[in-house]
Design an enzyme around this catalytic site. Structure first.
Site, PDB file in Angstrom:
ATOM      1  CG  LEU A   1      -2.028  -1.189   1.566  1.00 43.65           C
ATOM      2  CD1 LEU A   1      -2.451  -0.873   2.901  1.00 43.65           C
ATOM      3  CD2 LEU A   1      -3.028  -0.955   0.250  1.00 43.65           C
ATOM      4  CG  ASP A   2       0.493   4.420  -2.690  1.00 42.06           C
ATOM      5  OD1 ASP A   2       1.355   3.692  -3.392  1.00 42.06           O
ATOM      6  OD2 ASP A   2      -0.242   5.062  -3.506  1.00 42.06           O
ATOM      7  CD  GLN A   3       5.638   7.415   3.742  1.00 41.81           C
ATOM      8  OE1 GLN A   3       6.260   7.661   2.717  1.00 41.81           O
ATOM      9  NE2 GLN A   3       6.360   7.652   5.067  1.00 41.81           N
TER      10      GLN A   3
END
Length: 365
Positions: free
Chosen positions: A211-213
């Site tokens: 998942l994106d940060q």
């Protein structure tokens, strides 16, 4: 070596030297792969391939002519006259073979120096790749050691565990935390790093997807190589069902639909992704408005998993033309404290029991 906070300047120096050396190795690899000798070799090899094909066509035509003449000789000649005529055909055939062999020899002689140079270059490339891999691995181990030492005795925030068994682990990732550690020391805090510190007895612990940060929500990790491989195949073959909840920055006209845009990561604009009809790869997202209004709440169901797919599909005019609230990369900065995007549900087949697993997580916005 046991690293501590007092060693940070030393770590930063090692980081600078290591990343500089890695960049040098990468530049040298690129230069070797783009050497003109490869293009020259390919051009000349293609030219000889064309000449050999043309010669083969010509020789086939000659052979067909000799076959017709041979049949004619057998029907019209006898004795010594027939023998002489057939010998002539044989010499013509031999001459064609000699001509073909000479052209292949000429090709081999001309291409040999180029092939040798390319072989030496490829050996150098393999050596540089090994150096790059070894140095990168050593640096990763140093950073992990430093990170683990920094966490010793500290009160590291534990991650919410949604599920765990012998082969997999499902966590609820908070926004702002990386899924896996980055290349730099200050990027070591991540889901994977924390769990490795908290679960030192797990010999194999790897994320299955990312998942994106800035994105929060459900993240799956594997505790063995077999589960990692099987789950990875489910993600790559698009057998996993995912839903995300997002709040958009402005109203949209449609209540539901499908967005299909070709996404491309321009090397000069990283990490930003863009819509590109020439270089882009297909990305498909289904959406449903859950709550309309000034800042509509939307459910996204991605069919593909491109980098920043949902963020681009929301922001771009060809998509919803309404960036996700808090998306400073594709929308307006400082709208909210965090990106309003959350991985709400995940459904996949258990890698061992083959049972359908379904997990949900409510967004905190």
């Amino acid at each position: 070596m046991a690293w501590s906070l007092s060693h940070i300047p030393e770590i930063e120096l090692i980081e600078s030297l290591t990343l500089t050396r890695l960049a040098q190795l990468k530049d040298e690899l690129i230069a070797l792969k783009e050497l003109p000798v490869r293009g020259v070799y390919q051009q000349r090899a293609q030219r000889y391939a064309f000449e050999l094909e043309q010669m083969s066509v010509c020789h086939r035509q000659r052979k067909q002519g000799r076959d017709r003449r041979r049949n004619h000789y057998h029907n019209t000649l006898q004795g010594e006259a027939l023998t002489t005529a057939l010998e002539s055909l044989k010499r013509e055939s031999q001459q064609d073979s000699i001509e073909h062999r000479h052209l292949k020899q000429k090709r081999a002689q001309e291409l040999a120096p180029f092939a040798e140079s390319i072989a030496q270059t490829d050996q150098r490339i393999q050596k540089l790749k090994q150096q790059y891999h070894t140095l990168s691995q050593q640096w990763q181990m140093q950073m992990q050691t430093a990170y683990a030492a920094r966490q010793t005795g500290s009160d590291t925030t534990s991650l919410p565990i949604l599920y765990q068994d012998e082969v997999l682990l499902v966590v609820d990732k908070p926004a702002g935390l990386l899924s896996v550690p980055g290349r730099r020391y200050h990027q070591q805090d991540s889901v994977l790093s924390r769990l490795r510190c908290q679960r030192p007895n797990d010999a194999f612990l790897q994320v299955v997807h990312r998942l994106d940060q800035a994105t929060s929500g459900i993240l799956v990790l594997a505790l063995c190589a077999g589960a990692h491989r099987t789950l990875g195949q489910q993600f790559s073959q698009r057998e996993v069902r995912k839903t995300y909840t997002a709040i958009l920055s402005r109203p949209i006209a449609m209540e539901s639909g499908t967005i299909d845009l070709p996404l491309w990561g321009n090397p000069d604009e990283r990490p930003k992704q863009s819509v590109n009809r020439v270089y882009g790869k297909s990305s498909v997202t289904h959406f449903q408005v859950l709550q309309p209004g000034k800042h509509p709440r939307v459910e996204f169901m991605p069919h593909t998993g491109r980098t920043h797919q949902l963020r681009v599909h929301a922001a771009y005019p060809q998509g919803l033309n309404s960036p996700i609230l808090g998306d400073s990369l594709y929308g307006q900065a400082n709208q909210t404290e965090r990106l309003q995007l959350h991985a709400t549900s995940l459904q996949f087949m258990h890698p061992v029991t083959q049972k359908q697993m379904h997990f949900t997580s409510e967004p905190q916005f």
